[in-house]
Design a protein around this motif. Sequence first.
Motif, PDB file in Angstrom:
ATOM      1  N   GLU A 116      65.263  68.787 -55.031  1.00  0.00           N
ATOM      2  CA  GLU A 116      66.349  68.458 -54.103  1.00  0.00           C
ATOM      3  C   GLU A 116      67.726  68.579 -54.754  1.00  0.00           C
ATOM      4  OE1 GLU A 116      66.349  65.262 -50.775  1.00  0.00           O
ATOM      5  OE2 GLU A 116      67.303  64.317 -52.514  1.00  0.00           O
ATOM      6  N   SER A 172      70.032  71.832 -42.597  1.00  0.00           N
ATOM      7  CA  SER A 172      69.146  70.671 -42.714  1.00  0.00           C
ATOM      8  C   SER A 172      67.686  71.107 -42.742  1.00  0.00           C
ATOM      9  CB  SER A 172      69.382  69.713 -41.542  1.00  0.00           C
ATOM     10  OG  SER A 172      68.456  68.649 -41.567  1.00  0.00           O
ATOM     11  N   ALA A 210      64.823  71.009 -45.812  1.00  0.00           N
ATOM     12  CA  ALA A 210      63.454  70.508 -45.695  1.00  0.00           C
ATOM     13  C   ALA A 210      62.458  71.554 -46.203  1.00  0.00           C
ATOM     14  CB  ALA A 210      63.149  70.147 -44.244  1.00  0.00           C
ATOM     15  N   THR A 268      62.583  71.936 -50.108  1.00  0.00           N
ATOM     16  CA  THR A 268      62.028  70.778 -50.841  1.00  0.00           C
ATOM     17  C   THR A 268      60.616  70.419 -50.374  1.00  0.00           C
ATOM     18  OG1 THR A 268      63.146  69.285 -49.282  1.00  0.00           O
ATOM     19  CG2 THR A 268      64.309  69.810 -51.318  1.00  0.00           C
ATOM     20  N   LYS A 290      59.400  69.548 -47.449  1.00  0.00           N
ATOM     21  CA  LYS A 290      59.207  68.482 -46.478  1.00  0.00           C
ATOM     22  C   LYS A 290      58.862  69.125 -45.135  1.00  0.00           C
ATOM     23  CE  LYS A 290      62.371  65.302 -48.774  1.00  0.00           C
ATOM     24  NZ  LYS A 290      63.648  64.542 -48.690  1.00  0.00           N
ATOM     25  N   ALA A 294      61.667  67.553 -39.457  1.00  0.00           N
ATOM     26  CA  ALA A 294      63.113  67.623 -39.711  1.00  0.00           C
ATOM     27  C   ALA A 294      63.840  68.200 -38.504  1.00  0.00           C
ATOM     28  CB  ALA A 294      63.382  68.473 -40.953  1.00  0.00           C
ATOM     29  N   SER A 339      66.813  62.807 -43.791  1.00  0.00           N
ATOM     30  CA  SER A 339      67.183  63.478 -45.056  1.00  0.00           C
ATOM     31  C   SER A 339      68.489  62.923 -45.598  1.00  0.00           C
ATOM     32  CB  SER A 339      67.290  64.990 -44.823  1.00  0.00           C
ATOM     33  OG  SER A 339      66.080  65.513 -44.338  1.00  0.00           O
ATOM     34  N   LEU A 363      69.807  64.379 -49.011  1.00  0.00           N
ATOM     35  CA  LEU A 363      70.189  65.782 -48.843  1.00  0.00           C
ATOM     36  C   LEU A 363      71.563  65.884 -48.207  1.00  0.00           C
ATOM     37  CD1 LEU A 363      68.748  68.756 -48.973  1.00  0.00           C
ATOM     38  CD2 LEU A 363      68.771  68.499 -46.488  1.00  0.00           C
TER      39      LEU A 363
END
Length: 419
Positions: free
Chosen positions: A12, A70, A74, A77, A79, A84, A140, A143
Amino acid sequence: MASVQTKAILHEDWAVVVLGFVIIILFLAGLTVPVPAYSWNNAQELSEKVFTAQNLGKIGAQFVLVFVFSVAGAWLTNKSVKRAASVFPIVYLLTVVALMLAGNKGVKDLNLEAVIFSLAIGLLVGNVINLPQWFREALSTELFVKIGLVLLGTGVIFSDILKAGSLGLVQALVVVLSVWYFAFWLCKKLKVDDELSMMISSAVSICGVSAAIATAGAIKGDTKKLSYVISLVLITAIPMMIVMPYIARYYGFSQEVTGAWLGGSIDTTGAVVASGTLVGETALKISTIVKFSQNVLLGLAAFAISVYWTYASKGPDAKQDQKPTLGVIWERFPKFVIGFVGASLLFSFFLSPEKVAAVKDGLKSIQTLWFVLAFTSIGLETKFSDLFNSNSRKPMYAFLGAQLFNVIVTLIVAYFLFG
């Protein structure tokens, strides 16, 4: 948890640097994302300025940009991209409401920043509605904060500081070092925990909200503690902004001394500008320069704090028997600082003033948006009981005591340098 990190394309810390610089490069390459209008005075202006089709289109354009980044964050990283993508529009909608509330003229006169509204709205929704666990996990926060910090570097222009001569920088160094040390010492005396001590010390001594956010990033701090410190910063800035100019007038301080005093002790740039305006043009200029001089120390402070945090073997991933080798320091070093400093150097020395001026407003608007999105997310994932409880009294006493020390020391230094 470990398996997620091994599969991630980027950690991240590096992802935010990449994403932040991609945004910067897009703007420099000619991407135009118009800045929406959020300012209004009454219901008619709200309808005619904010809720117009053109302005809603601008809000939508910003949504597309931050939504894409955004979701990209995600993905980078590792996710859930699906979660998200489903959570972000809700966070954005709440954030736009916060920006609209902060755009009211009466609110602006009180210098209540959008982050305090986004935090309050997030807290209200998160505590009234029983949000599912997957929703909270998809937020997030870090982030958003760290992308905002990378973009913050584009506004720290060294030439603006140097134009003021050496006095602003001298005051910034003296005040930051003395106030930071006193605030940290006071926190330890009051038995405030290490994370809060670092955030409070940086917020009081450097530049308020941005410094607290940067410190939290440097030490991987608890976002609940960060939101508490930010609340203290924003709440205390209001009476200071109003009262200090009257104190200066009563005792007959010159505009130069008053401006240096305001710029060095009030913790938010907006409050500094508002307060300096109450005094006069010279006070406004000096106060802004002194505040910018403190802001430019933010990257250095975040670096120093991260190194100290590693040597002191603190933080959730620290091992008490782990020697602070260069490898360990680098591993735990917050990479967003590289992005912040890199952006500042790029905009200070490698781009023409015309180019900087062309993209400044757009980047500033997006940077602010990332911060406000982050505080909406903090509110959504925080319970009132976590934020305000009996354990919050000592940190509040430490903050107020450090702020009083800051006001006194800054006045003394301002008097000797500018008097």
